[in-house]
Design a protein around this motif. Structure first.
Motif, PDB file in Angstrom:
ATOM      1  N   THR A   1      20.921  27.528 113.141  1.00 45.69           N
ATOM      2  CA  THR A   1      21.188  28.581 114.265  1.00 45.69           C
ATOM      3  C   THR A   1      20.267  30.057 113.623  1.00 45.69           C
ATOM      4  O   THR A   1      19.936  30.071 115.055  1.00 45.69           O
ATOM      5  CB  THR A   1      22.359  29.328 113.352  1.00 45.69           C
ATOM      6  OG1 THR A   1      23.103  28.238 112.710  1.00 45.69           O
ATOM      7  CG2 THR A   1      22.452  30.348 113.971  1.00 45.69           C
ATOM      8  N   THR A   2      19.073  29.836 112.717  1.00 41.57           N
ATOM      9  CA  THR A   2      18.485  30.821 112.858  1.00 41.57           C
ATOM     10  C   THR A   2      16.649  30.476 113.141  1.00 41.57           C
ATOM     11  O   THR A   2      15.680  30.969 113.344  1.00 41.57           O
ATOM     12  CB  THR A   2      17.811  31.333 111.006  1.00 41.57           C
ATOM     13  OG1 THR A   2      17.999  30.511 110.015  1.00 41.57           O
ATOM     14  CG2 THR A   2      19.640  31.607 111.109  1.00 41.57           C
TER      15      THR A   2
ATOM     16  N   ASP B   1      16.569  26.027 109.579  1.00 41.52           N
ATOM     17  CA  ASP B   1      18.473  25.698 110.059  1.00 41.52           C
ATOM     18  C   ASP B   1      18.884  26.327 111.311  1.00 41.52           C
ATOM     19  O   ASP B   1      17.657  26.930 112.120  1.00 41.52           O
ATOM     20  CB  ASP B   1      18.042  27.740 109.448  1.00 41.52           C
ATOM     21  CG  ASP B   1      19.712  28.137 109.381  1.00 41.52           C
ATOM     22  OD1 ASP B   1      20.421  27.951 110.842  1.00 41.52           O
ATOM     23  OD2 ASP B   1      20.946  28.415 108.476  1.00 41.52           O
TER      24      ASP B   1
ATOM     25  N   ALA C   1      15.009  29.054 110.826  1.00 38.92           N
ATOM     26  CA  ALA C   1      13.963  29.304 109.294  1.00 38.92           C
ATOM     27  C   ALA C   1      13.789  27.866 108.801  1.00 38.92           C
ATOM     28  O   ALA C   1      14.356  26.446 108.622  1.00 38.92           O
ATOM     29  CB  ALA C   1      15.243  30.120 108.335  1.00 38.92           C
TER      30      ALA C   1
ATOM     31  N   PRO D   1      15.769  28.417 118.565  1.00 38.75           N
ATOM     32  CA  PRO D   1      14.786  29.818 117.627  1.00 38.75           C
ATOM     33  C   PRO D   1      14.203  27.712 116.248  1.00 38.75           C
ATOM     34  O   PRO D   1      13.058  28.147 116.059  1.00 38.75           O
ATOM     35  CB  PRO D   1      15.908  30.035 116.175  1.00 38.75           C
ATOM     36  CG  PRO D   1      17.003  29.494 117.203  1.00 38.75           C
ATOM     37  CD  PRO D   1      16.778  29.121 119.061  1.00 38.75           C
TER      38      PRO D   1
END
Length: 837
Positions: free
Chosen positions: A609-610, A607, A612, A752
Motif C-alpha cells: 500500500t505505502t 508494503d 515502505a 509506490p
C-alpha cells in the motif's frame, strides 16, 4: 499477397491441447527474391514476444526483407505487422549519420572526437564539482544485453552513481516487482508452450491481440481449436481480445484491486483452492483469506461497475480450470495500485497451485522487447543478476567480478527509479543526463513538465539515437546510433527465451553501436578497476556477454552455460541455462521451491500500500525459506476522481500498428499508412450526450494539457476515453503545436512499490471542435491511408461479425514479414535548447 496491416494475425492454424502449434512462415521482401544474397538469423524486437526471424541481405549489402523462422520455439515462423514491416526504418533516408553538438541555440554536425570530448569534458567537470550523484543515465528497453551491461558497469562500478534506469520503468517495472514480492525473484515462471496446454486463460489489462500479435495468434489457434480453453478478459475496452472472451469484465479504470479481491473471495469462499499446495509451499494464507472475506462480488460490482454475476461467472471459470495461464500487462502496470493488483493475480495461481506445472503459469508480461535484459543486467532499478542491494554478500560478489571496492557500488539506498531521476534533473541536483535509445519528451507523463526539465540550462543532455526526435532537439550532444541488424547482441523475451541477433549490415555514415560508444566513453573517462586496469577490458559484445553470464552463475537467472556458439542456429534458449541444463529450462519452480530465502531473494519486499521498504532484519525474522508469499492488498480509490469539470476517465495505451513513439514504425510505409495519426475513442453513450459522431474533431482536456484528434465513438465502456500514446511531433506540420501527444494530458504519479508511472487514469473532459469533414482535413483524409485499411480504432471498436472476428481481419494465408530495430525511440521535435521551449 495479403496486407498484414489489415489481416493482423494471419490465417488460423487451429490445434488442440498438447499438440504442437503448427508452423506458418510469414515473410516480406521489398525486392525480388533473386536479389537476396543471404538470410541471417536474428530476432524481432518490436514487442516482448521475441519472435525468431531471418533478415534478407541483398547482393549489395542492404537489408531488404525478413521472414519468420519455422523452428523458432517462440513464433513457429509467424511475424506480426510491426515485425513484417517495421524493419524498413533501418533504410530510412533521415537516419542520423553524424554526431551533433549544440552551438548556441542550434545543433550542428561534428566529428566523433569533438562530440565525445564534449561529453567526457562535461562528465569530468560535473564529477569534480558535484560528485557522482550529479550524473544520471536513462536507457531503453530496446538495446542488447551487452549494451545494458556496459552501462551498468560504467554507472555503478565506474562513476558510482545510483541514477541508472530504463524506460522499462514505464512499462515493465511492475512485472519485475510483482514477481519479486510473490516469488522472491524476477523472471516469469512459465513458457509460451503453456498456452498450448492450458484449459483456461485469464488476461488482465492485457490486449494481447494488439500488443503481442504473435502470442495472440497462438491463443487464437487454441481458441479456435478442437478443445477451446475458456477465456476471461478484464479490460475497460471491448478490444479484439475481449471479443473472444467467455466473460469480459469491463471494469472502471483504477479498480483492479477491488475486482481481483472479489475473484479471490470467491475462490476461498467456495473452497476452490489447493489446500495441500498452499499449506506446504506458501506463507500468508490466513492474512489473505481475512483480507478478501468481505469482498463479495456485490461489493466489488458497486466499485468496478461490473455486474456481480459476471464476477461470479469469471470466478467459476478460474476456480474450476485444471490448467490456468494468466497474463498481466499495462492495464494493471500503468494503473492505480499497480503492484498490489499484479500480486493478486499471483495469489490466484498460488491458491490454486497453478504454477510450476505444464499449462499452469502466470505471465507478468513485459512490454518492451529487451525489458528482461535491463532487469537481468542491472540497467534498471536493480543490481546485476537479480542481486539484492541490501545484501552485503551480493554486493561483494559484484565487486569481485568487476574488481572494484564494494563501497564503489552505490547500495546505501535502492537504485534510483526514472521518475526520481527526472525530478532530480528538475531540482538541479542532476546536472548530466545521458538518454540512450528512448524518447522521454513523448513517452513520459505530463509532457509540458518534461520539456521544461529536459530544457533546463543547468542540465547537460546527451542523447544517443538513430533519428532526430523530440528529445534530441533538446540535447547538447546527439550521438548517431546503429539499429538492430547493424550490431550484434543478445535479446531475452518475456518467457526467458534468449536469442542472438547478429550484425548483418553496416550502419549508415558514422553511426556506431551503443556498445562501441560506451566502451569509447569508458576509455576516455579512464575508468579503472582497483588494480589500475581498464574497468571495461572488452573488445567485443561477446566478451561482455561472457562476463555477464559468469556473473549470473548460481543466481535464479543463471546463464553461465549460454554462449554465442550455443545460441547460433538455435530456435532460442530459455534460462536458466547451466552446465547441468545446457539446453535451457522451460519452467521455473517445478519443485515448488521458490528463491525467497533471506540469503537468496532479490529484495526483502515492500508494503504494497505505502511502498515502505522492508529491511533485512525484518525479513529474516519471518524468512519464507523457499515458500512463495501470499500478499493481500486493501483497495484504495484513485487519487484523481472525476468531477463536474472533468467527468470522464482517460486511459492511454498502444495500438497494433505502432511501437513506442514511432521512431521506427512511423517510417515504415505500410504501418504509417495504416495508422497515420492519433485518434480518441469514447463510448457511443458519451458521444451521443456530447453531440459527437465518428470522425468529428474533438479536444480532450485534463488539468495538465490537451490533445485534439478525430473521435471513434464505440468500443469502450461508458465514462472511459482512450487515446494511443505513440504520436508526437516529429512529423507534424505545425511546429510548436503541442496537441497531439496523449501524454500532454497524463499526470506525474507512480506506483509506490514499482515506481511505474500511472497512465491509465486521468480525469478529462471531451468537447467537439468540428464535424468529421474538418477532422479528415486534420490529418486522416482517405488519401493518407490505404483504401483497404480500417480507420483508426477499428480493431478495438468494430461490431462483432457472426464469426466473432473484426470485419476485414480474417486471415487468408501467410505473407511476408519484417523485422525490428534496437536503438531509437521517436522523432524530431520542433524546438531545442537555446534552445529551451
Amino acid at each position: 499477397m495479403t496486407d498484414r496491416t489489415v489481416d493482423i494475425w494471419g490465417a488460423r492454424t487451429p490445434f488442440g491441447a498438447g499438440e504442437r502449434w503448427p508452423e506458418r512462415v510469414d515473410r516480406h521482401l521489398t525486392v525480388d527474391e533473386s536479389e537476396v544474397h543471404t538470410w541471417v538469423p536474428s530476432v524481432c524486437v518490436l514487442c516482448s514476444n521475441g519472435c525468431g526471424l531471418d533478415i534478407a541481405v541483398s547482393h549489395d549489402g542492404r537489408m531488404v526483407g525478413v521472414r519468420g523462422r519455422a523452428r523458432d520455439r517462440v513464433s513457429h515462423g509467424r511475424l506480426g505487422p510491426k515485425g513484417l514491416y517495421g524493419w524498413q526504418a533501418v533504410n530510412s533516408p533521415d537516419r542520423l549519420t553524424r554526431p551533433l553538438v549544440r552551438v548556441a541555440s542550434r545543433l550542428e554536425p561534428a566529428g566523433w572526437d569533438t562530440a565525445l570530448r564534449a561529453v567526457t569534458d562535461r562528465s569530468r567537470q560535473v564529477l569534480a564539482e558535484h560528485g557522482p550523484l550529479a550524473m544520471a543515465f536513462y536507457t531503453s528497453g530496446q538495446l542488447c544485453a551487452e549494451e545494458y551491461y556496459a552501462q551498468t558497469v560504467i554507472a555503478r562500478g565506474g562513476i558510482g552513481t545510483p541514477h541508472l534506469d530504463g524506460n522499462t520503468r514505464l512499462c515493465t517495472a511492475t512485472a519485475e516487482w510483482a514477481l519479486i514480492e510473490s516469488f522472491g525473484s524476477d523472471g516469469d515462471p512459465g513458457s509460451y508452450t503453456d498456452v498450448d496446454l492450458c484449459d483456461t486463460l485469464f488476461l488482465v489489462g492485457h490486449n494481447t491481440a494488439e500488443t503481442q500479435t504473435v502470442l495472440w495468434s497462438r491463443m487464437l489457434d487454441r481458441l479456435h481449436g478442437p478443445d477451446r480453453p475458456r477465456l476471461v478478459v478484464a479490460d475497460p475496452r471491448l478490444t479484439p481480445t475481449a471479443r473472444e472472451a467467455d466473460v469480459h469484465l469491463a471494469l472502471r479504470p483504477g479498480t483492479n484491486v477491488a475486482l481481483l479481491n472479489a475473484l479471490l473471495h470467491e475462490i476461498v469462499e467456495h473452497g476452490r483452492l489447493d489446500r495441500e499446495f498452499v499449506g506446504a509451499h506458501t506463507t500468508g494464507y490466513e492474512e489473505l483469506a481475512a483480507a478478501v472475506a468481505d469482498w463479495s462480488p456485490d461489493r466489488a460490482a458497486g466499485i468496478c461497475g461490473v455486474p456481480a454475476e459476471d464476477i461470479r461467472a469469471a470466478a467459476r471459470i478460474l476456480g474450476t480450470g485444471e490448467r490456468l495461464v494468466s497474463t498481466v500487462l499495462q492495464g494493471v502496470y500503468q494503473s492505480h495500485q499497480a503492484t498490489a493488483a499484479a500480486v493478486q493475480v499471483n495469489n490466484l495461481h498460488l491458491l490454486r497451485g497453478m504454477i510450476g506445472r505444464p499449462g499452469c503459469t502466470v505471465f507478468q508480461m513485459n512490454g518492451q522487447p529487451t525489458a528482461q535484459n535491463t532487469r537481468e543486467t542491472g540497467a534498471n532499478g536493480a543490481l546485476p543478476a537479480f542481486r539484492n542491494w541490501q545484501n552485503e554478500a551480493h554486493v561483494r560478489e559484484i565487486a569481485e567480478a568487476w574488481n572494484v571496492e564494494p563501497l564503489r557500488i552505490p547500495h546505501w539506498a535502492p537504485p534510483t527509479p526514472a521518475m526520481e531521476i527526472f525530478r532530480y534533473c528538475e531540482e538541479g541536483s542532476v546536472k548530466f543526463l545521458w538518454v540512450t535509445g528512448t524518447n522521454p519528451a513523448v513517452s513520459l507523463p505530463e509532457l509540458r513538465r518534461i520539456r521544461s526539465v529536459l530544457g533546463r540550462d543547468g542540465l547537460f543532455l546527451v542523447v544517443s539515437d538513430a533519428f532526430r526526435t523530440e528529445t534530441t532537439e533538446l540535447a547538447d550532444v546527439v550521438l548517431p546510433a546503429a539499429l538492430w541488424g547493424e550490431k550484434t547482441g543478445c535479446c531475452t523475451n518475456a518467457d526467458r527465451t534468449v536469442h542472438l541477433s547478429e550484425k548483418v549490415v553496416e550502419p549508415p555514415g558514422e553511426a556506431r553501436a551503443d556498445f562501441d560508444i560506451l566502451l569509447e566513453y569508458a576509455r576516455r573517462m579512464d575508468l579503472r578497476d582497483k588494480d589500475g586496469g581498464p574497468l571495461l577490458a572488452w573488445r567485443s559484445p561477446e566478451d561482455a556477454w561472457r562476463d555477464f553470464t559468469a556473473l549470473t552463475r548460481g543466481r535464479p537467472c543463471d546463464q553461465s552455460a549460454l554462449t554465442y556458439e550455443r545460441l547460433r542456429g538455435s530456435g532460442g534458449v530459455q534460462w536458466p541455462c547451466t552446465p547441468g541444463a545446457p539446453d535451457g529450462t522451460e519452467r521455473l519452480y517445478t519443485d515448488h521451491v521458490f528463491p525467497t530465502r533471506a540469503d537468496q531473494c532479490e529484495d526483502y519486499g515492500h508494503d504494497l500500500t505505502t511502498g515502505a521498504q522492508h529491511g533485512p532484519a525484518e525479513y529474516r525474522a519471518q524468512d519464507p525459506a523457499g515458500r512463495a508469499r501470499l500478499r493481500p492488498a486493501a483497495y484504495l480509490p484513485p487519487h484523481e476522481p472525476v468531477d463536474e469539470t472533468y467527468p470522464l476517465q482517460l486511459t492511454t495505451g498502444r495500438t497494433v500498428h505502432h511501437w513506442h513513439t514511432r521512431t521506427r514504425t512511423g517510417r515504415a510505409p505500410e504501418l504509417r499508412r495504416a495508422a497515420p495519426d492519433v485518434w480518441v475513442q469514447l463510448s457511443a453513450e458519451d458521444a451521443g450526450e456530447l453531440g459527437i459522431a465518428d470522425g468529428d474533431l474533438v479536444r480532450v482536456v485534463s488539468r495538465r494539457g490537451e490533445i485534439e484528434a478525430p473521435a471513434v465513438c464505440r468500443g469502450t465502456r461508458r465514462g472511459v476515453v482512450f487515446a494511443p500514446f505513440h504520436y508526437g511531433y516529429w512529423d507534424q506540420t505545425e511546429p510548436g503545436r503541442h496537441t497531439r501527444a496523449a501524454n500532454e494530458t497524463t499526470r506525474t504519479e507512480w506506483d509506490p512499490v514499482s515506481k511505474q508511472p500511472l497512465y491509465k487514469y486521468s480525469a478529462v473532459r471531451v468537447q467537439k471542435i468540428s464535424s468529421a469533414a474538418t477532422a479528415l482535413a486534420h490529418g486522416l483524409a482517405d488519401s493518407d491511408r490505404q483504401t483497404d485499411a480500417p480507420p483508426p480504432g477499428t480493431l478495438a471498436a468494430e461490431p462483432v461479425t457472426p464469426a466473432g472476428k473484426t470485419p476485414g481481419t480474417a486471415g487468408t494465408g501467410s505473407t511476408a514479414g519484417t523485422g525490428s530495430t534496437a536503438a531509437g525511440s521517436t522523432a524530431a521535435g520542433p524546438s531545442g535548447k537555446g534552445r529551451r521551449p
